[in-house]
Design a protein around this motif. Structure first.
Motif, mmCIF file in Angstrom:
data_model
loop_
_atom_site.group_PDB
_atom_site.id
_atom_site.type_symbol
_atom_site.label_atom_id
_atom_site.label_comp_id
_atom_site.label_asym_id
_atom_site.label_seq_id
_atom_site.Cartn_x
_atom_site.Cartn_y
_atom_site.Cartn_z
ATOM 1 N N ALA A 90 1.302 13.626 -10.177
ATOM 2 C CA ALA A 90 2.110 14.840 -10.327
ATOM 3 C C ALA A 90 2.652 14.950 -11.750
ATOM 4 O O ALA A 90 2.676 16.044 -12.331
ATOM 5 N N ARG A 91 3.072 13.829 -12.319
ATOM 6 C CA ARG A 91 3.591 13.836 -13.680
ATOM 7 C C ARG A 91 2.489 14.185 -14.683
ATOM 8 O O ARG A 91 2.682 14.994 -15.590
ATOM 9 N N TRP A 92 1.299 13.587 -14.498
ATOM 10 C CA TRP A 92 0.175 13.908 -15.388
ATOM 11 C C TRP A 92 -0.200 15.380 -15.261
ATOM 12 O O TRP A 92 -0.513 16.044 -16.261
ATOM 13 N N TRP A 106 0.820 -1.211 0.000
ATOM 14 C CA TRP A 106 0.000 0.000 0.000
ATOM 15 C C TRP A 106 0.852 1.258 0.000
ATOM 16 O O TRP A 106 0.530 2.239 -0.686
ATOM 17 N N GLY A 107 1.926 1.245 0.774
ATOM 18 C CA GLY A 107 2.813 2.409 0.786
ATOM 19 C C GLY A 107 3.418 2.662 -0.579
ATOM 20 O O GLY A 107 3.459 3.801 -1.062
ATOM 21 N N GLY A 108 3.893 1.608 -1.212
ATOM 22 C CA GLY A 108 4.462 1.731 -2.555
ATOM 23 C C GLY A 108 3.424 2.168 -3.572
ATOM 24 O O GLY A 108 3.695 2.993 -4.452
ATOM 25 N N TYR A 109 2.209 1.619 -3.439
ATOM 26 C CA TYR A 109 1.135 1.984 -4.359
ATOM 27 C C TYR A 109 0.859 3.482 -4.290
ATOM 28 O O TYR A 109 0.816 4.166 -5.315
ATOM 29 N N PHE A 110 0.680 4.009 -3.085
ATOM 30 C CA PHE A 110 0.364 5.430 -2.962
ATOM 31 C C PHE A 110 1.545 6.313 -3.350
ATOM 32 O O PHE A 110 1.357 7.418 -3.862
ATOM 33 N N PHE A 168 3.769 5.636 -5.787
ATOM 34 C CA PHE A 168 3.760 5.691 -7.249
ATOM 35 C C PHE A 168 2.513 6.400 -7.778
ATOM 36 O O PHE A 168 2.568 7.074 -8.810
ATOM 37 N N TYR A 169 1.401 6.268 -7.091
ATOM 38 C CA TYR A 169 0.163 6.943 -7.496
ATOM 39 C C TYR A 169 0.336 8.461 -7.435
ATOM 40 O O TYR A 169 -0.018 9.170 -8.376
ATOM 41 N N GLU A 170 0.882 8.961 -6.345
ATOM 42 C CA GLU A 170 1.082 10.405 -6.206
ATOM 43 C C GLU A 170 2.081 10.933 -7.235
ATOM 44 O O GLU A 170 1.894 12.013 -7.797
ATOM 45 N N ALA A 223 -3.265 6.964 -13.493
ATOM 46 C CA ALA A 223 -2.264 6.983 -12.414
ATOM 47 C C ALA A 223 -2.439 5.766 -11.512
ATOM 48 O O ALA A 223 -1.454 5.137 -11.102
ATOM 49 N N ALA A 224 -3.694 5.412 -11.207
ATOM 50 C CA ALA A 224 -3.951 4.230 -10.373
ATOM 51 C C ALA A 224 -3.517 2.958 -11.090
ATOM 52 O O ALA A 224 -2.922 2.058 -10.482
ATOM 53 N N TRP A 225 -3.810 2.867 -12.369
ATOM 54 C CA TRP A 225 -3.410 1.690 -13.155
ATOM 55 C C TRP A 225 -1.889 1.560 -13.180
ATOM 56 O O TRP A 225 -1.351 0.473 -12.981
ATOM 57 N N GLU A 226 -1.215 2.674 -13.397
ATOM 58 C CA GLU A 226 0.246 2.666 -13.436
ATOM 59 C C GLU A 226 0.839 2.232 -12.093
ATOM 60 O O GLU A 226 1.731 1.382 -12.038
ATOM 61 N N ALA A 227 0.340 2.821 -11.013
ATOM 62 C CA ALA A 227 0.856 2.486 -9.682
ATOM 63 C C ALA A 227 0.589 1.018 -9.347
ATOM 64 O O ALA A 227 1.458 0.332 -8.805
ATOM 65 N N GLY A 228 -0.597 0.536 -9.664
ATOM 66 C CA GLY A 228 -0.920 -0.865 -9.404
ATOM 67 C C GLY A 228 -0.047 -1.817 -10.183
ATOM 68 O O GLY A 228 0.421 -2.831 -9.660
ATOM 69 N N THR A 229 0.193 -1.502 -11.440
ATOM 70 C CA THR A 229 1.035 -2.359 -12.285
ATOM 71 C C THR A 229 2.465 -2.402 -11.758
ATOM 72 O O THR A 229 3.077 -3.472 -11.680
ATOM 73 N N ILE A 230 2.995 -1.263 -11.388
ATOM 74 C CA ILE A 230 4.364 -1.217 -10.856
ATOM 75 C C ILE A 230 4.452 -2.047 -9.579
ATOM 76 O O ILE A 230 5.381 -2.843 -9.398
#
Length: 107
Positions: A20-22, A8-12, A14-16, A59-66
């Protein structure tokens, strides 16, 4: 417990960063469009300060995949340890049953 916190920590994290990048890309594209429309190079801007729902979804899809690729080995080890423990416990119970059976036969 560590696996969940890490996931969860990693997910959030990468999500943030993805959001920010978008947002930065959206602001840059908005500024270029504004300048191209005759807005000049001085301050201002043409919006682009918020993200659309599609950006949040991406962003959620990207974070989840990573995180799947990063955290999967942790969950694999956890599952194997649990399954191995069950097999070891079953083997110990079988050995104990055999030992009790031999002790009963010797008496």
């Amino acid at each position: 417990m560590y696996g969940s916190g890490f996931s969860w920590g990693g997910y959030f994290y990468f999500y943030e960063h993805a959001k920010a990048r978008w947002l930065e890309q959206r602001k840059t594209a908005s500024m270029e469009a504004w300048k191209g429309a005759g807005g000049g190079a001085s301050g201002g801007g043409g919006g682009g300060g918020t993200l659309q729902p599609m950006h949040h979804l991406l962003a959620a899809w990207e974070a989840g995949t990573i995180m799947v690729f990063i955290a999967n080995p942790i969950w694999l080890v956890k599952t194997r340890m649990q399954l191995n423990y069950t097999a070891v416990a079953a083997a110990e119970q079988a050995a104990a049953a055999v030992a009790v059976g031999e002790a009963g036969a010797a008496a």
